[in-house]
Design a protein around this motif. Sequence first.
Motif, PDB file in Angstrom:
ATOM      1  N   THR A   1       0.823  -1.214   0.000  1.00  0.00           N
ATOM      2  CA  THR A   1       0.000   0.000   0.000  1.00  0.00           C
ATOM      3  C   THR A   1       0.851   1.256   0.000  1.00  0.00           C
ATOM      4  O   THR A   1       0.456   2.280   0.528  1.00  0.00           O
ATOM      5  CB  THR A   1      -0.950   0.002   1.213  1.00  0.00           C
ATOM      6  OG1 THR A   1      -0.179  -0.143   2.408  1.00  0.00           O
ATOM      7  CG2 THR A   1      -1.973  -1.114   1.118  1.00  0.00           C
TER       8      THR A   1
ATOM      9  N   MET B   1      -3.184   1.349  -2.518  1.00  0.00           N
ATOM     10  CA  MET B   1      -4.097   1.613  -1.394  1.00  0.00           C
ATOM     11  C   MET B   1      -5.541   1.519  -1.882  1.00  0.00           C
ATOM     12  O   MET B   1      -6.397   0.941  -1.205  1.00  0.00           O
ATOM     13  CB  MET B   1      -3.823   2.989  -0.792  1.00  0.00           C
ATOM     14  CG  MET B   1      -4.643   3.283   0.448  1.00  0.00           C
ATOM     15  SD  MET B   1      -4.185   2.303   1.902  1.00  0.00           S
ATOM     16  CE  MET B   1      -2.665   3.129   2.378  1.00  0.00           C
TER      17      MET B   1
ATOM     18  N   ALA C   1      -8.514  -1.026  -0.612  1.00  0.00           N
ATOM     19  CA  ALA C   1      -9.832  -0.518  -0.219  1.00  0.00           C
ATOM     20  C   ALA C   1     -10.926  -1.175  -1.055  1.00  0.00           C
ATOM     21  O   ALA C   1     -11.957  -1.609  -0.504  1.00  0.00           O
ATOM     22  CB  ALA C   1      -9.873   1.004  -0.362  1.00  0.00           C
TER      23      ALA C   1
ATOM     24  N   GLY D   1      -3.169   5.334   4.865  1.00  0.00           N
ATOM     25  CA  GLY D   1      -4.594   5.045   4.918  1.00  0.00           C
ATOM     26  C   GLY D   1      -5.408   5.785   3.888  1.00  0.00           C
ATOM     27  O   GLY D   1      -4.896   6.255   2.875  1.00  0.00           O
TER      28      GLY D   1
ATOM     29  N   VAL E   1      -9.700   5.130   7.492  1.00  0.00           N
ATOM     30  CA  VAL E   1      -9.043   3.836   7.676  1.00  0.00           C
ATOM     31  C   VAL E   1      -7.527   4.026   7.749  1.00  0.00           C
ATOM     32  O   VAL E   1      -6.937   4.669   6.878  1.00  0.00           O
ATOM     33  CB  VAL E   1      -9.400   2.869   6.527  1.00  0.00           C
ATOM     34  CG1 VAL E   1      -8.721   1.523   6.723  1.00  0.00           C
ATOM     35  CG2 VAL E   1     -10.917   2.717   6.407  1.00  0.00           C
ATOM     36  N   THR E   2      -6.922   3.448   8.779  1.00  0.00           N
ATOM     37  CA  THR E   2      -5.471   3.454   8.939  1.00  0.00           C
ATOM     38  C   THR E   2      -4.953   2.071   8.551  1.00  0.00           C
ATOM     39  O   THR E   2      -5.487   1.053   9.005  1.00  0.00           O
ATOM     40  CB  THR E   2      -5.075   3.781  10.395  1.00  0.00           C
ATOM     41  OG1 THR E   2      -5.689   5.013  10.769  1.00  0.00           O
ATOM     42  CG2 THR E   2      -3.569   3.881  10.548  1.00  0.00           C
ATOM     43  N   VAL E   3      -3.925   2.061   7.711  1.00  0.00           N
ATOM     44  CA  VAL E   3      -3.389   0.817   7.171  1.00  0.00           C
ATOM     45  C   VAL E   3      -1.912   0.689   7.532  1.00  0.00           C
ATOM     46  O   VAL E   3      -1.151   1.656   7.402  1.00  0.00           O
ATOM     47  CB  VAL E   3      -3.558   0.787   5.629  1.00  0.00           C
ATOM     48  CG1 VAL E   3      -2.923  -0.462   5.034  1.00  0.00           C
ATOM     49  CG2 VAL E   3      -5.022   0.893   5.243  1.00  0.00           C
ATOM     50  N   GLN E   4      -1.523  -0.499   8.008  1.00  0.00           N
ATOM     51  CA  GLN E   4      -0.116  -0.836   8.238  1.00  0.00           C
ATOM     52  C   GLN E   4       0.112  -2.250   7.736  1.00  0.00           C
ATOM     53  O   GLN E   4      -0.717  -3.136   7.989  1.00  0.00           O
ATOM     54  CB  GLN E   4       0.234  -0.772   9.732  1.00  0.00           C
ATOM     55  CG  GLN E   4       0.269   0.609  10.304  1.00  0.00           C
ATOM     56  CD  GLN E   4       0.567   0.585  11.800  1.00  0.00           C
ATOM     57  OE1 GLN E   4       0.466  -0.432  12.464  1.00  0.00           O
ATOM     58  NE2 GLN E   4       0.939   1.734  12.321  1.00  0.00           N
TER      59      GLN E   4
ATOM     60  N   PHE F   1      -5.851  -3.369   7.676  1.00  0.00           N
ATOM     61  CA  PHE F   1      -6.581  -2.291   8.338  1.00  0.00           C
ATOM     62  C   PHE F   1      -6.343  -2.410   9.836  1.00  0.00           C
ATOM     63  O   PHE F   1      -6.774  -3.379  10.461  1.00  0.00           O
ATOM     64  CB  PHE F   1      -8.084  -2.404   8.074  1.00  0.00           C
ATOM     65  CG  PHE F   1      -8.530  -2.064   6.677  1.00  0.00           C
ATOM     66  CD1 PHE F   1      -7.644  -1.977   5.616  1.00  0.00           C
ATOM     67  CD2 PHE F   1      -9.864  -1.845   6.421  1.00  0.00           C
ATOM     68  CE1 PHE F   1      -8.076  -1.662   4.331  1.00  0.00           C
ATOM     69  CE2 PHE F   1     -10.310  -1.539   5.152  1.00  0.00           C
ATOM     70  CZ  PHE F   1      -9.427  -1.449   4.109  1.00  0.00           C
TER      71      PHE F   1
ATOM     72  N   ILE G   1     -10.343   1.448  11.921  1.00  0.00           N
ATOM     73  CA  ILE G   1     -11.414   2.019  11.115  1.00  0.00           C
ATOM     74  C   ILE G   1     -12.227   2.919  12.030  1.00  0.00           C
ATOM     75  O   ILE G   1     -12.622   2.500  13.124  1.00  0.00           O
ATOM     76  CB  ILE G   1     -12.345   0.933  10.522  1.00  0.00           C
ATOM     77  CG1 ILE G   1     -11.566  -0.010   9.611  1.00  0.00           C
ATOM     78  CG2 ILE G   1     -13.523   1.590   9.797  1.00  0.00           C
ATOM     79  CD1 ILE G   1     -12.383  -1.187   9.117  1.00  0.00           C
TER      80      ILE G   1
END
Length: 132
Positions: free
Chosen positions: A4, A10, A14, A80, A106-109, A113, A116
């Motif tokens: 991402t 990203m 999603a 995110g 939404v935070t993504v690592q 996810f 949220i």
Amino acid sequence: MDLTDTPESMNLLADRFFTAVEAGDIDMIANIYAEDGIIWKSFDEIETTAAQSLAYLAGARGRLRDVKYKNIRRSVFAGGFVQQHRYTCIRRSDGKAFDFPACLVVTVQDNRFVRIEEYYDSTNRKELISGD
């Protein structure tokens, strides 16, 4: 490697998530959630775990049909995205249609996810589940 790291990747992640929710694909959603992911909703301001969210989504599949995300507007940022959309569905118990606006941050690592934050009017949720 973090897939991402570009806006395109990203957006693909999603899209996979929202397509999985529409299809009721709980296994795919579980693969996208971080194991220790947190889901917060504006209507009660309570943080729930990824496992609790998966259980809720599995139950919702039995109560709702024709779940769709429409009029999607998404902005990607480092780590995110924010998505505004209209959530539509039909309640199985009585055939009542629902259509209301919502927004997710939404935070993504590591391609998962991790958080949220979902914003929508609580009256929509109350009415949605009142026919169960």
